[in-house]
Design a protein around this motif. Structure first.
Motif, PDB file in Angstrom:
ATOM      1  N   CYS A 113       0.834  -1.214   0.000  1.00 51.05           N
ATOM      2  CA  CYS A 113       0.000   0.000   0.000  1.00 51.05           C
ATOM      3  C   CYS A 113       0.860   1.253   0.000  1.00 51.05           C
ATOM      4  CB  CYS A 113      -0.936  -0.008   1.203  1.00 51.05           C
ATOM      5  SG  CYS A 113      -2.216  -1.290   1.139  1.00 51.05           S
ATOM      6  N   ARG A 136       2.445   1.835  -3.486  1.00 52.16           N
ATOM      7  CA  ARG A 136       1.471   1.850  -4.584  1.00 52.16           C
ATOM      8  C   ARG A 136       1.796   2.852  -5.688  1.00 52.16           C
ATOM      9  NH1 ARG A 136      -3.025   4.881  -5.572  1.00 52.16           N
ATOM     10  NH2 ARG A 136      -2.830   5.946  -3.569  1.00 52.16           N
ATOM     11  N   ASP A 191      -6.056   1.915  -5.584  1.00 56.36           N
ATOM     12  CA  ASP A 191      -6.549   1.478  -4.276  1.00 56.36           C
ATOM     13  C   ASP A 191      -7.602   0.373  -4.422  1.00 56.36           C
ATOM     14  OD1 ASP A 191      -8.240   3.206  -5.520  1.00 56.36           O
ATOM     15  OD2 ASP A 191      -8.840   4.276  -3.714  1.00 56.36           O
TER      16      ASP A 191
END
Length: 434
Positions: A45, A48, A55
């Motif tokens: 995350c 990313r 997401d």
């Protein structure tokens, strides 16, 4: 991972070199390597922006990891999960099957998972009589395990860049607050200086910042704001020193080194003291013209002399004459676009627009401050307006301005011919004021 074979996609999906490369990389997992799946997911995350997934794609990845029975990703426990799209939809907050398919494709293209399709394209598992898994068809998490170190490194890089940007924002916010309050204090206390011009410079620096500035833009703005804060602080310190000297007559007597009652300015050259004092100011427009002398100011200026101060000490005794504002605007019409509201009506408006144009042209604050010290603020703004008119013909506006400043310091440069040349180039018929 696949017993040495390559897994090709089911149906009309074509095999690509990227898929093959991901499968080859997944076979190169170190023996005995294990990674906490949720710790790796958090790193994913963070990384990313550098990996190129959204997401929503990460929500699907979280759902896939939830079907892995162990907390530790390891080849010993197998790396294939085989949930149906309906089960994935339940664990990805009700995402539709079409959306799930699209984000699964994104994860495959990003090299985070690999498809292991069955002969009919369904996802299922084959077990032996003891209940152990013989073979499974679905999505392999082997690429995720193979890239664990890379993902953690990218996550650390993104975190460091974010913290660096946050610290720059904090420093700029504090410096901006300091400048605003110090400027207000200088006006209220009546310290000598052209504070309106300083305020215009300050507002120009603030309004020039974009909504989401990059780190290099923030660093440049921070350096200019810190220079402005230092200039105002130095001016206020000298104002405090002057009040100490003039506020106590007995203290004043102790400072007098000569027994005569005549002023010491007759035996010490006042121009050197004043110019040494001016070296402390950024921008030079903070000083008001014909500022009164102070012996204490002279000491302060010599102690903290700067390159701009050197230029002031070498400044020609005869100041370069400023041309009429109307003439400058007629010869250099482009500068008006950078004024407040797209118009320029006073010299103060021109100087504020010149600060914006200076930053746009890539002229350093030091070069512009030195030009203000040698030419004067009005003439420096006029030169910036002239450079703007011929910007496409000038390779380095900053170096060009420094060269003009050095020539003006040697009394080898005049603004009149420059304006006349621009007038002829623009086809204007103007008369230079004598």
């Amino acid at each position: 991972m696949y017993g040495g074979s390559v897994a090709t996609p089911f149906g009309r999906r074509a095999m690509t070199l990227g898929m093959l490369a991901n499968q080859v990389m997944a076979r190169e997992i170190e023996n005995g390597k294990t990674v906490d799946k949720w710790k790796l997911y958090r790193a994913l995350c963070e990384a990313r922006p550098l990996i190129g997934v959204t997401d929503r794609s990460l929500a699907v990845m979280s759902a896939l990891l939830s079907f892995y029975p162990k907390d530790e990703l390891s080849e010993v426990n197998g790396l294939v999960v085989f949930p149906s799209n309906a089960q994935l939809s339940l664990r990805s907050h009700g995402m539709t099957e079409q959306t799930i398919r699209r984000h699964l494709a994104v994860l495959v293209d990003a090299g985070l998972i690999v498809r292991k399709d069955s002969p009919n394209g369904k996802r299922y598992v084959r077990r032996n009589r003891a209940g152990a898994i013989d073979d499974a068809y679905g999505f392999s998490l082997a690429p995720l395990l193979a890239r664990a170190d890379e993902i953690e490194r990218l996550a650390a890089q993104v975190t460091a860049e974010r913290l660096h940007l946050l610290r720059l924002r904090e420093r700029l916010t504090l410096c901006r607050r300091d400048v605003a309050k110090l400027l207000e204090t200088a006006v209220e206390e009546g310290a000598t200086g052209d504070w309106e011009v300083v305020g215009l410079h300050f507002r120009a620096l603030v309004t020039a910042l974009p909504r989401t500035p990059a780190p290099d833009v923030l660093m440049t703005a921070l350096e200019e704001m810190e220079m402005l804060r230092e200039a105002i602080t130095n001016r206020l310190e000298m104002h405090i020193d002057s009040r100490k000297l003039s506020g106590n007559p007995f203290q004043n007597e102790r400072h007098i080194q000569n027994s005569h009652t005549d002023s010491t300015s007759e035996s010490e050259p006042a121009c050197k003291t004043t110019r040494g004092t001016q070296s402390e100011l950024h921008p030079p427009a903070i000083l008001a013209p014909n500022e009164p002398e102070s012996a204490d100011h002279g000491k302060h200026g010599v102690k903290n002399a700067r390159p701009v101060g050197e230029a002031l000490r070498r400044r020609p005794s005869t100041a370069i004459k400023a041309f009429p504002l109307a003439l400058v605007l007629q010869t250099c019409p482009q500068i008006a676009d950078y004024g407040a509201g797209g118009t320029i009506s006073t010299w103060r408006d021109l100087m504020a627009a010149a600060v914006v144009v200076r930053s746009m042209l890539g002229v350093s604050p030091d070069a512009y401050q030195q030009a203000c010290a040698i030419l004067g603020p009005e003439n420096a703004a006029t030169v910036i307006a002239c450079i703007l008119e011929r910007a496409e013909h000038i390779n380095s506006p900053g170096a060009y301005l420094r060269d003009l400043t050095r020539r003006a310091e040697r009394c080898e440069f005049a603004i009149g011919p420059m304006l006349m040349s621009l007038a002829r180039a623009n086809g204007n018929s103007v008369r230079m004021a004598g």
